[in-house]
Design a protein around this motif. Sequence first.
Motif, PDB file in Angstrom:
ATOM      1  N   ALA B 307       0.860  -1.192   0.000  1.00  0.00           N
ATOM      2  CA  ALA B 307       0.000   0.000   0.000  1.00  0.00           C
ATOM      3  C   ALA B 307       0.890   1.234   0.000  1.00  0.00           C
ATOM      4  CB  ALA B 307      -0.910  -0.016   1.228  1.00  0.00           C
ATOM      5  N   HIS B 308       0.275   2.389   0.140  1.00  0.00           N
ATOM      6  CA  HIS B 308       1.029   3.635   0.097  1.00  0.00           C
ATOM      7  C   HIS B 308       1.677   3.941   1.449  1.00  0.00           C
ATOM      8  CE1 HIS B 308      -0.128   4.880  -3.969  1.00  0.00           C
ATOM      9  NE2 HIS B 308      -1.191   4.148  -3.721  1.00  0.00           N
ATOM     10  N   GLU B 309       2.652   4.806   1.401  1.00  0.00           N
ATOM     11  CA  GLU B 309       3.306   5.243   2.630  1.00  0.00           C
ATOM     12  C   GLU B 309       2.331   6.080   3.463  1.00  0.00           C
ATOM     13  OE1 GLU B 309       7.161   6.957   2.124  1.00  0.00           O
ATOM     14  OE2 GLU B 309       7.826   5.377   0.750  1.00  0.00           O
ATOM     15  N   HIS B 310       2.686   6.253   4.717  1.00  0.00           N
ATOM     16  CA  HIS B 310       1.864   7.126   5.566  1.00  0.00           C
ATOM     17  C   HIS B 310       2.722   7.657   6.698  1.00  0.00           C
ATOM     18  CE1 HIS B 310       1.482   4.663   9.213  1.00  0.00           C
ATOM     19  NE2 HIS B 310       1.544   3.618   8.419  1.00  0.00           N
ATOM     20  N   PHE B 311       2.187   8.642   7.387  1.00  0.00           N
ATOM     21  CA  PHE B 311       2.896   9.177   8.536  1.00  0.00           C
ATOM     22  C   PHE B 311       1.973   9.245   9.752  1.00  0.00           C
ATOM     23  CE2 PHE B 311       5.530  12.213  10.973  1.00  0.00           C
ATOM     24  CZ  PHE B 311       6.717  11.511  10.894  1.00  0.00           C
ATOM     25  N   GLY B 312       1.263   8.143   9.966  1.00  0.00           N
ATOM     26  CA  GLY B 312       0.433   8.054  11.161  1.00  0.00           C
ATOM     27  C   GLY B 312      -0.993   8.514  10.926  1.00  0.00           C
ATOM     28  N   PHE B 313      -1.746   8.453  11.989  1.00  0.00           N
ATOM     29  CA  PHE B 313      -3.166   8.789  11.956  1.00  0.00           C
ATOM     30  C   PHE B 313      -3.354  10.241  11.513  1.00  0.00           C
ATOM     31  CE2 PHE B 313      -7.066  10.409  13.909  1.00  0.00           C
ATOM     32  CZ  PHE B 313      -7.979   9.444  13.532  1.00  0.00           C
ATOM     33  N   LEU B 314      -4.302  10.411  10.608  1.00  0.00           N
ATOM     34  CA  LEU B 314      -4.540  11.731  10.038  1.00  0.00           C
ATOM     35  C   LEU B 314      -6.027  11.880   9.775  1.00  0.00           C
ATOM     36  CD1 LEU B 314      -3.239  14.309   8.758  1.00  0.00           C
ATOM     37  CD2 LEU B 314      -3.062  13.003   6.630  1.00  0.00           C
ATOM     38  N   LEU B 315      -6.577  12.989  10.225  1.00  0.00           N
ATOM     39  CA  LEU B 315      -7.999  13.233  10.016  1.00  0.00           C
ATOM     40  C   LEU B 315      -8.192  14.727   9.770  1.00  0.00           C
ATOM     41  CD1 LEU B 315     -10.734  11.582  10.220  1.00  0.00           C
ATOM     42  CD2 LEU B 315     -11.001  12.665  12.455  1.00  0.00           C
ATOM     43  N   ALA B 316      -8.755  15.034   8.610  1.00  0.00           N
ATOM     44  CA  ALA B 316      -9.014  16.430   8.275  1.00  0.00           C
ATOM     45  C   ALA B 316     -10.521  16.657   8.332  1.00  0.00           C
ATOM     46  CB  ALA B 316      -8.484  16.741   6.877  1.00  0.00           C
ATOM     47  N   SER B 317     -10.941  17.441   9.312  1.00  0.00           N
ATOM     48  CA  SER B 317     -12.368  17.737   9.462  1.00  0.00           C
ATOM     49  C   SER B 317     -12.702  18.953   8.609  1.00  0.00           C
ATOM     50  CB  SER B 317     -12.703  18.001  10.929  1.00  0.00           C
ATOM     51  OG  SER B 317     -12.481  16.832  11.694  1.00  0.00           O
ATOM     52  N   CYS B 318     -13.528  18.722   7.604  1.00  0.00           N
ATOM     53  CA  CYS B 318     -13.943  19.803   6.705  1.00  0.00           C
ATOM     54  C   CYS B 318     -15.384  20.178   7.035  1.00  0.00           C
ATOM     55  CB  CYS B 318     -13.826  19.350   5.258  1.00  0.00           C
ATOM     56  SG  CYS B 318     -12.196  18.700   4.854  1.00  0.00           S
ATOM     57  N   GLU B 319     -15.858  21.226   6.378  1.00  0.00           N
ATOM     58  CA  GLU B 319     -17.215  21.687   6.685  1.00  0.00           C
ATOM     59  C   GLU B 319     -18.257  20.611   6.443  1.00  0.00           C
ATOM     60  OE1 GLU B 319     -17.117  26.453   5.853  1.00  0.00           O
ATOM     61  OE2 GLU B 319     -16.681  25.129   4.175  1.00  0.00           O
ATOM     62  N   LYS B 320     -18.030  19.760   5.425  1.00  0.00           N
ATOM     63  CA  LYS B 320     -19.072  18.796   5.076  1.00  0.00           C
ATOM     64  C   LYS B 320     -18.660  17.336   5.243  1.00  0.00           C
ATOM     65  CE  LYS B 320     -20.759  22.026   1.596  1.00  0.00           C
ATOM     66  NZ  LYS B 320     -20.840  22.228   0.144  1.00  0.00           N
ATOM     67  N   ALA B 321     -17.421  17.083   5.665  1.00  0.00           N
ATOM     68  CA  ALA B 321     -16.990  15.690   5.828  1.00  0.00           C
ATOM     69  C   ALA B 321     -15.674  15.646   6.590  1.00  0.00           C
ATOM     70  CB  ALA B 321     -16.813  15.015   4.461  1.00  0.00           C
ATOM     71  N   ASP B 322     -15.422  14.520   7.233  1.00  0.00           N
ATOM     72  CA  ASP B 322     -14.097  14.245   7.783  1.00  0.00           C
ATOM     73  C   ASP B 322     -13.365  13.356   6.779  1.00  0.00           C
ATOM     74  OD1 ASP B 322     -14.733  15.598  10.094  1.00  0.00           O
ATOM     75  OD2 ASP B 322     -14.877  13.824  11.368  1.00  0.00           O
ATOM     76  N   LEU B 323     -12.140  13.716   6.460  1.00  0.00           N
ATOM     77  CA  LEU B 323     -11.342  12.922   5.514  1.00  0.00           C
ATOM     78  C   LEU B 323     -10.246  12.183   6.271  1.00  0.00           C
ATOM     79  CD1 LEU B 323     -10.849  15.540   2.641  1.00  0.00           C
ATOM     80  CD2 LEU B 323     -12.828  14.070   3.153  1.00  0.00           C
ATOM     81  N   ARG B 324     -10.169  10.892   6.027  1.00  0.00           N
ATOM     82  CA  ARG B 324      -9.168  10.078   6.720  1.00  0.00           C
ATOM     83  C   ARG B 324      -8.362   9.274   5.706  1.00  0.00           C
ATOM     84  NH1 ARG B 324     -10.640   5.154  10.890  1.00  0.00           N
ATOM     85  NH2 ARG B 324      -8.516   4.662  11.566  1.00  0.00           N
ATOM     86  N   PRO B 325      -7.194   9.772   5.348  1.00  0.00           N
ATOM     87  CA  PRO B 325      -6.352   9.029   4.406  1.00  0.00           C
ATOM     88  C   PRO B 325      -5.754   7.811   5.110  1.00  0.00           C
ATOM     89  CG  PRO B 325      -5.701  11.365   4.566  1.00  0.00           C
ATOM     90  CD  PRO B 325      -6.601  11.070   5.713  1.00  0.00           C
ATOM     91  N   LEU B 326      -5.896   6.662   4.486  1.00  0.00           N
ATOM     92  CA  LEU B 326      -5.275   5.422   4.964  1.00  0.00           C
ATOM     93  C   LEU B 326      -4.371   4.915   3.841  1.00  0.00           C
ATOM     94  CD1 LEU B 326      -8.372   3.775   6.696  1.00  0.00           C
ATOM     95  CD2 LEU B 326      -6.255   4.517   7.824  1.00  0.00           C
ATOM     96  N   PRO B 327      -3.463   3.997   4.143  1.00  0.00           N
ATOM     97  CA  PRO B 327      -2.507   3.585   3.104  1.00  0.00           C
ATOM     98  C   PRO B 327      -3.162   2.971   1.862  1.00  0.00           C
ATOM     99  CG  PRO B 327      -1.718   2.966   5.278  1.00  0.00           C
ATOM    100  CD  PRO B 327      -3.116   3.462   5.468  1.00  0.00           C
ATOM    101  N   ASP B 328      -4.356   2.399   2.018  1.00  0.00           N
ATOM    102  CA  ASP B 328      -4.977   1.739   0.873  1.00  0.00           C
ATOM    103  C   ASP B 328      -6.320   2.349   0.470  1.00  0.00           C
ATOM    104  OD1 ASP B 328      -6.261   0.960   3.145  1.00  0.00           O
ATOM    105  OD2 ASP B 328      -6.288  -1.185   2.669  1.00  0.00           O
ATOM    106  N   ARG B 329      -6.712   3.437   1.148  1.00  0.00           N
ATOM    107  CA  ARG B 329      -7.987   4.065   0.775  1.00  0.00           C
ATOM    108  C   ARG B 329      -8.125   5.417   1.446  1.00  0.00           C
ATOM    109  NH1 ARG B 329     -11.105   0.801   5.356  1.00  0.00           N
ATOM    110  NH2 ARG B 329      -9.091   0.227   6.229  1.00  0.00           N
ATOM    111  N   LEU B 330      -9.067   6.154   0.930  1.00  0.00           N
ATOM    112  CA  LEU B 330      -9.434   7.419   1.573  1.00  0.00           C
ATOM    113  C   LEU B 330     -10.851   7.244   2.104  1.00  0.00           C
ATOM    114  CD1 LEU B 330      -9.007  10.456   2.179  1.00  0.00           C
ATOM    115  CD2 LEU B 330      -9.904  10.930  -0.114  1.00  0.00           C
ATOM    116  N   LEU B 331     -11.025   7.436   3.402  1.00  0.00           N
ATOM    117  CA  LEU B 331     -12.366   7.365   3.976  1.00  0.00           C
ATOM    118  C   LEU B 331     -12.941   8.775   4.045  1.00  0.00           C
ATOM    119  CD1 LEU B 331     -11.894   4.792   6.909  1.00  0.00           C
ATOM    120  CD2 LEU B 331     -12.835   4.400   4.618  1.00  0.00           C
TER     121      LEU B 331
END
Lengths: 405, 405
Positions: B307-331
């Motif tokens: 899968a892709h590289e990563h640098f740990g848990f990441l969560l971007a809270s936007c006005e209409k959604a929370d984005l959570r990049p994971l090594p094999d998908r974007l939630l």
Amino acid sequence: MSGGREAGRQVRLGICGLGRAFMLMLPTFRRDARFRLVAAATPGEAGRARFVRDFGGRAYATMAELCADPEVEAIYVASPHQFHAEQVAQAAAAGKHLLVEKPLAVSLEDGKAMVAAAETAGIHLIVGPSHSFDRPVLEARALIDSGAVGRVRMIQALNYTDFLYRPRRPEELVTAEGGGVVFSQAVHQIDVVRLLGGGLVRSVRAMTGDWDPERPTEGAYALLLDFEDGAFASLTYSGYARFDSDELMGWFGELGSRKSPAGYGRARRALRGLASAAEEAALKRTRTYGGSGGGGAGDREPPLPAAHEHFGFLLASCEKADLRPLPDRLLVYGDEAIEERPIPAPEVPRREVMDELWAAVVEDRAPLHSGAWGLASLEVCHGILRSAAERREIMMTLQVPYRGE
Amino acid sequence: MSGGREAGRQVRLGICGLGRAFMLMLPTFRRDARFRLVAAATPGEAGRARFVRDFGGRAYATMAELCADPEVEAIYVASPHQFHAEQVAQAAAAGKHLLVEKPLAVSLEDGKAMVAAAETAGIHLIVGPSHSFDRPVLEARALIDSGAVGRVRMIQALNYTDFLYRPRRPEELVTAEGGGVVFSQAVHQIDVVRLLGGGLVRSVRAMTGDWDPERPTEGAYALLLDFEDGAFASLTYSGYARFDSDELMGWFGELGSRKSPAGYGRARRALRGLASAAEEAALKRTRTYGGSGGGGAGDREPPLPAAHEHFGFLLASCEKADLRPLPDRLLVYGDEAIEERPIPAPEVPRREVMDELWAAVVEDRAPLHSGAWGLASLEVCHGILRSAAERREIMMTLQVPYRGE
């Protein structure tokens, strides 16, 4: 709990407010034989009727009458935040010990007056329940107190919930009246983090988020706490009902029950069907004691939870280990291995709150979660709002230390 | 990547430094046919011999010789941080485009000089690789750019690794020489968070932890970033090898490979067997290119990651959604449902870095991860150290905005 000398002794408790907070304490009151509910005060007639039916005590329309009841030794103040100050003043003057829902108050002035009133009257005031009474947190604190893991150096606490979309009364969405996540939710996280970090917060730097015009109050925040001794903590919260951090807690919900990820979006969907704030407040009332007139959802007592309560992901990095309290165990990440310390499910939920109340009333032991402790946590809440508004770090002046056993 | 006009075109790359960083880029260089390695400079004879054997190019003992090589169009500066400034000055003067390992430099003065040198020479300088090139992060950024999820409001980034216990050269444990987690690790997290948050950090408040007297440098930190536009971010890092946040990333390791929780404690155990700092530095050398003289662990090329590289848990809270990049998908946590966007495993690891270098060298397109961008991230690193030392918030002055496509 001490048996022995006090065998058969029951603390006679009065309840001020039969709303949602009381509902959440019912499983505790029903199971903790050290306490007897002898009276209650609430403006709602249905609640009063049900109380008398369930507990056989007396139910009053006013706090004044409850305070005048000579049988009542201690009062659980479970009313909305904004009423705490006046009610505590009345109860203290009447010599009743107090268990006051968090936050202690909305304003610091009210909080200070309450602490002073309790001192003057010579009664014990406990601020609780809060998640710093959660057994796994207390186990982490006990391990720290033992010296086995060195000093606490860094704490990470994060919680992503649907708080903002649970049914609300209008004032719960008005910050000045104690609404929003800072007064209702941050105070939990702060209490937990202060307990582990030693209590003495030096400064607060925080940002808050107010992102939904339909619910115009703080729904999220991030903050850094600097402790006097150089420890520090990062706290993050979102109540915007998207990512759910219960995923990081083994899918136990806040109250320790198992939770299904399939419920995603439920809080928002439920609200979407409502036409007005009045309808929403009415929905909330059905979730209070006696609210649905018997047999409805409001009357259902939560089942005994499968594990302990929690307030989201928590990790305390100490000199020799990282401690991670989970609802059913404490994980101790050491140098070479992870030690797993199972924590049996509670037989009496929130027993730890009642332990502190019992010790105060029966044994005259000063509580950990005293008025001064609660005031210090409330000071941090105000620090969050000020720091966010003024975009700068705020220094604390009302902090008190954690004192171990 | 553009094909068409430039079909068959290869960028002729020189490598400065055949250490650990180069090892980690080998899978990329071996698979990305748009680039050809034509020369290298390194003080170690074994590395030079192996380079010539593997790539058929020229290997020099000095950077001056590499810069004088007329076939070289661009140079990847993969030397220890403290050498970047001088090497970049040499290469820029020789008109070579540059891919410089993060952090851009150790001191801000060096960083500014490098940006100026690149500008004066009219060459492109890219700071990378860093984890802000990770595909899942870029996908999150692209979704934000599309407008579909509203503005970014709050970012949470946390990473708990064994960084401090990996084999180190002595200077890697000396902060003033660019050692510790702030220069080597925070710079990743900052780059990622600045990318998602729009780049313009207004202020930094940070605390750092230096908890192991055997490795006396920053091993942990927590910080808050306030962005100009009111967005904010909380970043936490610990390199003390206890709790491992790869648990929150589906047990993919930093480089995208699957990882077993059973390896707990391995880094500390491996170090424990070493008698001295010299032995430790020697162990690190075995992990460099040609370091073990062929056939040893140092020669093993990492397999293509799952899968892709990563640098740990990441969560971007936007006005209409929370984005959570994971090594094999974007939630994408929306109002009513979680959308899962799979991200296929990389065919060329770190291709995104090479895309940016290709676009700069071949198409003269200004890179996103420019010198000015890297300088801004370096400024935040210095902000962390100053904020922690002075126990106060530090204002930023060298920030540059993210510019979308």
